[in-house]
Design a protein around this motif. Structure first.
Motif, mmCIF file in Angstrom:
data_model
loop_
_atom_site.group_PDB
_atom_site.id
_atom_site.type_symbol
_atom_site.label_atom_id
_atom_site.label_comp_id
_atom_site.label_asym_id
_atom_site.label_seq_id
_atom_site.Cartn_x
_atom_site.Cartn_y
_atom_site.Cartn_z
ATOM 1 N N GLU A 37 16.803 20.956 -54.042
ATOM 2 C CA GLU A 37 17.546 18.881 -53.726
ATOM 3 C C GLU A 37 18.300 19.104 -52.631
ATOM 4 O O GLU A 37 18.077 18.207 -52.344
ATOM 5 N N GLN A 55 15.952 17.858 -49.585
ATOM 6 C CA GLN A 55 15.676 16.459 -49.417
ATOM 7 C C GLN A 55 16.447 15.299 -49.949
ATOM 8 O O GLN A 55 16.445 14.180 -49.789
ATOM 9 N N ASN A 56 18.098 15.504 -49.799
ATOM 10 C CA ASN A 56 19.228 14.977 -50.196
ATOM 11 C C ASN A 56 20.678 15.571 -49.120
ATOM 12 O O ASN A 56 21.400 15.449 -49.416
ATOM 13 N N ASN A 57 19.350 15.270 -47.470
ATOM 14 C CA ASN A 57 20.372 16.490 -46.457
ATOM 15 C C ASN A 57 21.499 15.759 -46.000
ATOM 16 O O ASN A 57 21.402 15.364 -45.219
ATOM 17 N N SER A 58 22.809 16.126 -46.924
ATOM 18 C CA SER A 58 23.827 14.340 -46.502
ATOM 19 C C SER A 58 25.080 15.045 -47.205
ATOM 20 O O SER A 58 24.855 15.258 -48.005
ATOM 21 N N GLU A 109 27.161 13.247 -48.233
ATOM 22 C CA GLU A 109 27.811 12.657 -49.388
ATOM 23 C C GLU A 109 26.443 12.848 -50.889
ATOM 24 O O GLU A 109 27.782 13.324 -51.601
ATOM 25 N N TRP A 110 25.287 13.642 -50.516
ATOM 26 C CA TRP A 110 24.653 14.319 -51.848
ATOM 27 C C TRP A 110 26.059 15.652 -51.956
ATOM 28 O O TRP A 110 25.706 16.038 -53.440
#
Length: 217
Positions: free
Chosen positions: A12, A15-18, A20-21
């Motif tokens: 996960e 897929q959301n490499n930030s 914020e995530w």
């Protein structure tokens, strides 16, 4: 350690490499990190029991950061796709590297791209008793687990101070001296995974001891 949950989280994250995530999932990450450190502590104790020369390395000391170093690798994502650590980390020596990740998992050891003085020491050791080092590399059980040395940059000719027809010229041309054993994630999920880790550690030990002696004596 719940490795399935660890890999689910890493999937996960990729897929959301930030940031914020990650911030939104920080508690989940911290719990998995805590479990991974506890698993490392258990491995650390087990390795200390079977290796008299083992350098105790608590999980908190051995674990690597999950952030990529964007200063030197600006094109990489913010976060890595694996959890990793170095064990048996005596100062000034090579460690035993453990990585659990999306692309499979691995155990590795040796010396990666050492600074010139250290590299020179390794080459001088091979020049002095390369037969001993070659015997370690050629051992059947060692070959079965690691194959050949990890493929990295090599000189195209003999290093300075060594003859081109040196009997161990292929070894001397290496800039890194490491070996790797890879596991599928299915193997990681099995109850005997720790036993396999210990088997790899013990098989790698003469290789690592040779290199560590070369750079510390």
């Amino acid at each position: 350690m719940n490795f399935k949950e660890l890999l689910r989280f890493l999937g996960e994250l990729q897929q959301n490499n930030s940031k914020e995530w990650m911030d939104a999932n920080r508690k989940r990450y911290q719990q998995l990190r805590k479990e991974f450190i506890a698993w490392l502590d258990d491995i650390d104790r087990s390795l200390a029991e079977i290796d008299d020369g083992y350098y105790p390395t608590p999980g908190k000391k051995g674990i690597n950061r999950i952030n990529n170093n964007l200063m030197f690798h600006p094109n990489k994502p913010i976060y890595k796709d694996h959890f990793a650590a170095g064990l048996d980390k005596a100062p000034g020596t090579g460690d035993f590297y453990v990585e659990i990740g999306l692309q499979g998992s691995l155990f590795a050891g040796g010396i990666w791209r050492p600074e010139p003085k250290t590299l020179r020491s390794i080459r001088e050791a091979i020049d002095y008793d390369g037969e001993e080092f070659q015997k370690i590399l050629n051992k059947r059980s060692f070959k079965a687990l690691f194959g050949d040395l990890y493929e990295d940059e090599k000189l195209t000719t003999a290093p300075k101070g060594f003859q081109k027809d040196h009997p161990y010229i292929d070894l001397l041309r290496n800039k890194s001296f490491g070996v790797v054993h890879r596991f599928s994630n299915e193997e990681v999920f099995q109850p005997d995974f720790k036993d396999k880790l210990i088997k790899v550690y013990l098989e790698m030990l003469p290789f690592r001891r040779y290199l560590n002696k070369a750079i510390t004596v």
